[in-house]
Design a protein around this motif. Structure first.
Motif, PDB file in Angstrom:
ATOM      1  N   TRP A   1      -9.321  14.875  25.252  1.00  0.00           N
ATOM      2  CA  TRP A   1     -10.659  14.859  24.134  1.00  0.00           C
ATOM      3  C   TRP A   1     -11.918  14.361  24.936  1.00  0.00           C
ATOM      4  O   TRP A   1     -12.796  14.505  24.336  1.00  0.00           O
ATOM      5  N   LYS A   2     -11.729  13.951  26.030  1.00  0.00           N
ATOM      6  CA  LYS A   2     -13.187  13.524  26.877  1.00  0.00           C
ATOM      7  C   LYS A   2     -13.595  12.468  26.033  1.00  0.00           C
ATOM      8  O   LYS A   2     -13.028  11.612  25.260  1.00  0.00           O
ATOM      9  N   MET A   3     -15.113  12.396  25.963  1.00  0.00           N
ATOM     10  CA  MET A   3     -15.740  11.662  24.801  1.00  0.00           C
ATOM     11  C   MET A   3     -15.955  11.910  23.480  1.00  0.00           C
ATOM     12  O   MET A   3     -17.041  11.961  23.140  1.00  0.00           O
TER      13      MET A   3
ATOM     14  N   GLY B   1      -8.378  11.864  38.637  1.00  0.00           N
ATOM     15  CA  GLY B   1      -9.035  13.004  39.426  1.00  0.00           C
ATOM     16  C   GLY B   1      -9.559  14.185  38.617  1.00  0.00           C
ATOM     17  O   GLY B   1      -9.758  15.258  39.015  1.00  0.00           O
ATOM     18  N   HIS B   2      -9.963  13.916  37.286  1.00  0.00           N
ATOM     19  CA  HIS B   2     -10.240  15.236  36.560  1.00  0.00           C
ATOM     20  C   HIS B   2     -11.728  15.489  37.340  1.00  0.00           C
ATOM     21  O   HIS B   2     -12.538  14.557  37.633  1.00  0.00           O
ATOM     22  N   SER B   3     -12.186  16.797  37.088  1.00  0.00           N
ATOM     23  CA  SER B   3     -13.148  17.175  37.757  1.00  0.00           C
ATOM     24  C   SER B   3     -14.470  16.434  37.346  1.00  0.00           C
ATOM     25  O   SER B   3     -15.429  16.209  38.119  1.00  0.00           O
TER      26      SER B   3
ATOM     27  N   TYR C   1      -4.080  22.295  38.061  1.00  0.00           N
ATOM     28  CA  TYR C   1      -5.121  23.215  38.558  1.00  0.00           C
ATOM     29  C   TYR C   1      -6.063  23.609  37.602  1.00  0.00           C
ATOM     30  O   TYR C   1      -5.712  24.129  36.275  1.00  0.00           O
ATOM     31  N   GLU C   2      -7.262  22.783  38.001  1.00  0.00           N
ATOM     32  CA  GLU C   2      -8.271  23.256  36.967  1.00  0.00           C
ATOM     33  C   GLU C   2      -9.619  23.505  37.733  1.00  0.00           C
ATOM     34  O   GLU C   2     -10.514  22.506  38.180  1.00  0.00           O
ATOM     35  N   PRO C   3      -9.874  24.758  37.861  1.00  0.00           N
ATOM     36  CA  PRO C   3     -10.983  25.163  38.582  1.00  0.00           C
ATOM     37  C   PRO C   3     -12.420  24.695  37.800  1.00  0.00           C
ATOM     38  O   PRO C   3     -12.603  24.801  36.533  1.00  0.00           O
TER      39      PRO C   3
ATOM     40  N   TRP D   1     -15.333  25.794  37.823  1.00  0.00           N
ATOM     41  CA  TRP D   1     -16.072  26.909  37.218  1.00  0.00           C
ATOM     42  C   TRP D   1     -15.459  27.481  35.941  1.00  0.00           C
ATOM     43  O   TRP D   1     -16.184  28.270  35.138  1.00  0.00           O
ATOM     44  N   ALA D   2     -14.231  27.070  35.669  1.00  0.00           N
ATOM     45  CA  ALA D   2     -13.575  27.586  34.212  1.00  0.00           C
ATOM     46  C   ALA D   2     -13.682  26.296  33.295  1.00  0.00           C
ATOM     47  O   ALA D   2     -13.275  26.649  32.051  1.00  0.00           O
ATOM     48  N   ILE D   3     -13.709  25.038  33.656  1.00  0.00           N
ATOM     49  CA  ILE D   3     -13.761  23.800  32.606  1.00  0.00           C
ATOM     50  C   ILE D   3     -15.130  23.637  31.981  1.00  0.00           C
ATOM     51  O   ILE D   3     -16.085  23.914  32.126  1.00  0.00           O
ATOM     52  N   GLY D   4     -14.781  23.985  30.449  1.00  0.00           N
ATOM     53  CA  GLY D   4     -15.656  23.947  29.415  1.00  0.00           C
ATOM     54  C   GLY D   4     -16.601  25.012  29.390  1.00  0.00           C
ATOM     55  O   GLY D   4     -17.841  25.021  28.740  1.00  0.00           O
TER      56      GLY D   4
ATOM     57  N   TYR E   1      -2.209  24.667  33.888  1.00  0.00           N
ATOM     58  CA  TYR E   1      -3.638  25.210  34.239  1.00  0.00           C
ATOM     59  C   TYR E   1      -4.326  24.487  33.373  1.00  0.00           C
ATOM     60  O   TYR E   1      -4.300  24.445  31.874  1.00  0.00           O
ATOM     61  N   GLY E   2      -5.564  24.388  33.677  1.00  0.00           N
ATOM     62  CA  GLY E   2      -6.541  23.941  32.854  1.00  0.00           C
ATOM     63  C   GLY E   2      -7.852  24.478  32.940  1.00  0.00           C
ATOM     64  O   GLY E   2      -8.500  24.863  34.212  1.00  0.00           O
ATOM     65  N   GLY E   3      -8.696  25.088  32.167  1.00  0.00           N
ATOM     66  CA  GLY E   3     -10.016  25.444  32.114  1.00  0.00           C
ATOM     67  C   GLY E   3     -10.081  26.590  31.069  1.00  0.00           C
ATOM     68  O   GLY E   3      -9.537  27.822  31.279  1.00  0.00           O
ATOM     69  N   SER E   4     -10.920  26.286  29.928  1.00  0.00           N
ATOM     70  CA  SER E   4     -11.071  27.235  28.983  1.00  0.00           C
ATOM     71  C   SER E   4      -9.889  27.814  28.414  1.00  0.00           C
ATOM     72  O   SER E   4     -10.112  29.099  27.847  1.00  0.00           O
ATOM     73  N   VAL E   5      -8.671  27.055  28.214  1.00  0.00           N
ATOM     74  CA  VAL E   5      -7.384  27.768  27.617  1.00  0.00           C
ATOM     75  C   VAL E   5      -7.802  27.953  25.986  1.00  0.00           C
ATOM     76  O   VAL E   5      -8.361  26.723  25.391  1.00  0.00           O
TER      77      VAL E   5
ATOM     78  N   GLY F   1      -0.551  23.619  30.005  1.00  0.00           N
ATOM     79  CA  GLY F   1      -2.007  23.489  30.283  1.00  0.00           C
ATOM     80  C   GLY F   1      -2.486  22.234  29.753  1.00  0.00           C
ATOM     81  O   GLY F   1      -1.847  21.416  29.160  1.00  0.00           O
ATOM     82  N   LEU F   2      -3.724  22.075  30.472  1.00  0.00           N
ATOM     83  CA  LEU F   2      -4.393  20.899  30.061  1.00  0.00           C
ATOM     84  C   LEU F   2      -5.666  21.242  29.393  1.00  0.00           C
ATOM     85  O   LEU F   2      -6.608  22.296  29.840  1.00  0.00           O
ATOM     86  N   ILE F   3      -5.974  21.110  28.121  1.00  0.00           N
ATOM     87  CA  ILE F   3      -6.482  21.468  27.185  1.00  0.00           C
ATOM     88  C   ILE F   3      -7.828  20.578  26.704  1.00  0.00           C
ATOM     89  O   ILE F   3      -7.416  19.416  26.195  1.00  0.00           O
ATOM     90  N   GLY F   4      -9.035  20.986  26.904  1.00  0.00           N
ATOM     91  CA  GLY F   4     -10.136  20.124  26.749  1.00  0.00           C
ATOM     92  C   GLY F   4     -10.821  20.445  25.329  1.00  0.00           C
ATOM     93  O   GLY F   4     -10.012  20.192  24.133  1.00  0.00           O
ATOM     94  N   GLY F   5     -11.829  21.464  25.231  1.00  0.00           N
ATOM     95  CA  GLY F   5     -12.539  21.779  24.048  1.00  0.00           C
ATOM     96  C   GLY F   5     -11.394  22.364  23.012  1.00  0.00           C
ATOM     97  O   GLY F   5     -11.612  21.777  21.606  1.00  0.00           O
ATOM     98  N   ALA F   6     -10.501  22.889  23.049  1.00  0.00           N
ATOM     99  CA  ALA F   6      -9.774  23.492  21.920  1.00  0.00           C
ATOM    100  C   ALA F   6      -8.597  22.596  21.550  1.00  0.00           C
ATOM    101  O   ALA F   6      -8.184  22.413  20.259  1.00  0.00           O
TER     102      ALA F   6
HETATM  103  C1  PEP Z   1     -10.549  19.881  30.745  1.00  0.00           C
HETATM  104  O1  PEP Z   1     -11.151  18.901  30.350  1.00  0.00           O
HETATM  105  O2  PEP Z   1      -9.518  19.310  31.664  1.00  0.00           O
HETATM  106  C2  PEP Z   1     -10.454  21.057  30.223  1.00  0.00           C
HETATM  107  C3  PEP Z   1      -9.860  21.936  30.831  1.00  0.00           C
HETATM  108  O3  PEP Z   1     -11.506  21.584  29.404  1.00  0.00           O
HETATM  109  P1  PEP Z   1     -11.679  23.060  28.619  1.00  0.00           P
HETATM  110  O4  PEP Z   1     -10.212  23.238  28.052  1.00  0.00           O
HETATM  111  O5  PEP Z   1     -12.738  22.703  27.587  1.00  0.00           O
HETATM  112  O6  PEP Z   1     -12.219  23.828  29.440  1.00  0.00           O
END
Ligand code: PEP
Length: 253
Positions: A12-14, A97-99, A169-171, A173-176, A212-216, A233-238
């Motif tokens: 959920w980040k902040m 070590g989150h990006s 693996y969280e490129p 360029w794909a995160i958020g 995998y993480g990055g805009s899933v 997956g590691l899921i941020g926004g969704a």
């Molecule tokens: C993340 O914060 O690790 C992430 C993958 O974010 P998002 O799903 O929003 O790209």
């Protein structure tokens, strides 16, 4: 997804509040999403105590994770939070070590390795996040970036460091960005990472879960998760939308 139990982890980040904690846990419980997969929730640290209580009454299977943690035991470190403090509020996992920690807070790979060791020493499962920037990918340096981030941990923590750990693996360029890696690009990176672990310890490489993480999103989750080396997956926004998160979990089954 073979021998490895899938993982879907929310970061959920902040963001978020108590209401969202309750809505999220109810959505997971009502959907049965946690059957056969590990579901991880990482709200902001201030919500963890409340989340633990709600989790215990609404959806016991959900694993709690810290988003970041100090590499130190305790002491005069204003604003820092230790492994033991997180264990005290029910955390069993921690992201290392989150990006956003590496790029916005200048965490070096060496510091990340120290946090990884600290997690293991205290019985927390570390989720080591690695990934290249867009520039590194364009210059053909994606794999050398992944190598240096993973080697930093192996050098400090030893060859069996990935037993009872998770990789993500969280490129960058794909995160958020809304711009997820294609299933082919993600699979290629996951295969490379698993190969690095195999070169050290074959058995560990077969068991370790690589997320995998990055805009899933619900729309791309199934194709990503069906790749042979992607174990969830590691899921941020969704993950801030309980309905979307539950759909992503269903795609991991
Ligand atoms: C993340 O914060 O690790 C992430 C993958 O974010 P998002 O799903 O929003 O790209």
């Amino acid at each position: 997804m073979g021998i490895r139990k899938p993982v879907v982890a929310a970061n959920w980040k902040m963001n978020g509040n108590k209401q969202l904690v309750t809505d999220f846990l109810k959505a997971v419980a009502d959907s049965g999403a946690s059957t056969n997969i590990d579901i991880v929730l990482s709200p902001p640290a201030t919500l963890l105590d409340f989340t633990q209580t709600q989790r215990d009454s609404l959806c016991k299977d959900v694993i709690l994770a810290a988003q970041n943690m100090s590499q130190l035991d305790n002491g005069a470190y204003t604003g820092e939070l230790s492994a033991q403090l997180f264990k005290d509020v029910g955390c069993n996992w921690v992201y290392c070590g989150h990006s956003e920690r590496r790029h916005k807070y200048g965490e070096s790979s060496k510091l990340v390795a120290k946090k990884f060791i600290q997690a293991k020493k205290n019985g927390l499962v570390p989720v080591l996040c690695v990934g290249e920037t867009e520039e590194e990918r364009k210059k053909g340096k994606a794999f050398s970036r992944l190598t240096s981030q993973i080697e930093a941990v192996i050098n400090l923590a030893g060859k069996d460091c990935f037993d009872n750990a998770i990789l993500a693996y969280e490129p960058v360029w794909a995160i958020g960005t809304g711009n997820a890696a294609s299933p082919e690009i993600a699979q290629e990176a996951h295969k490379f990472i698993r190969g690095m672990v195999a070169a050290m310890r074959q058995e560990c490489s077969e068991n370790i879960r690589i997320l995998y993480g990055g805009s899933v999103k619900p729309e791309n989750a199934k194709e990503l998760f069906s790749q042979p080396d992607i174990d969830g997956g590691l899921i941020g926004g969704a993950s801030l939308k309980p309905h979307d998160f539950v759909e992503i979990c269903q795609a991991a089954k």
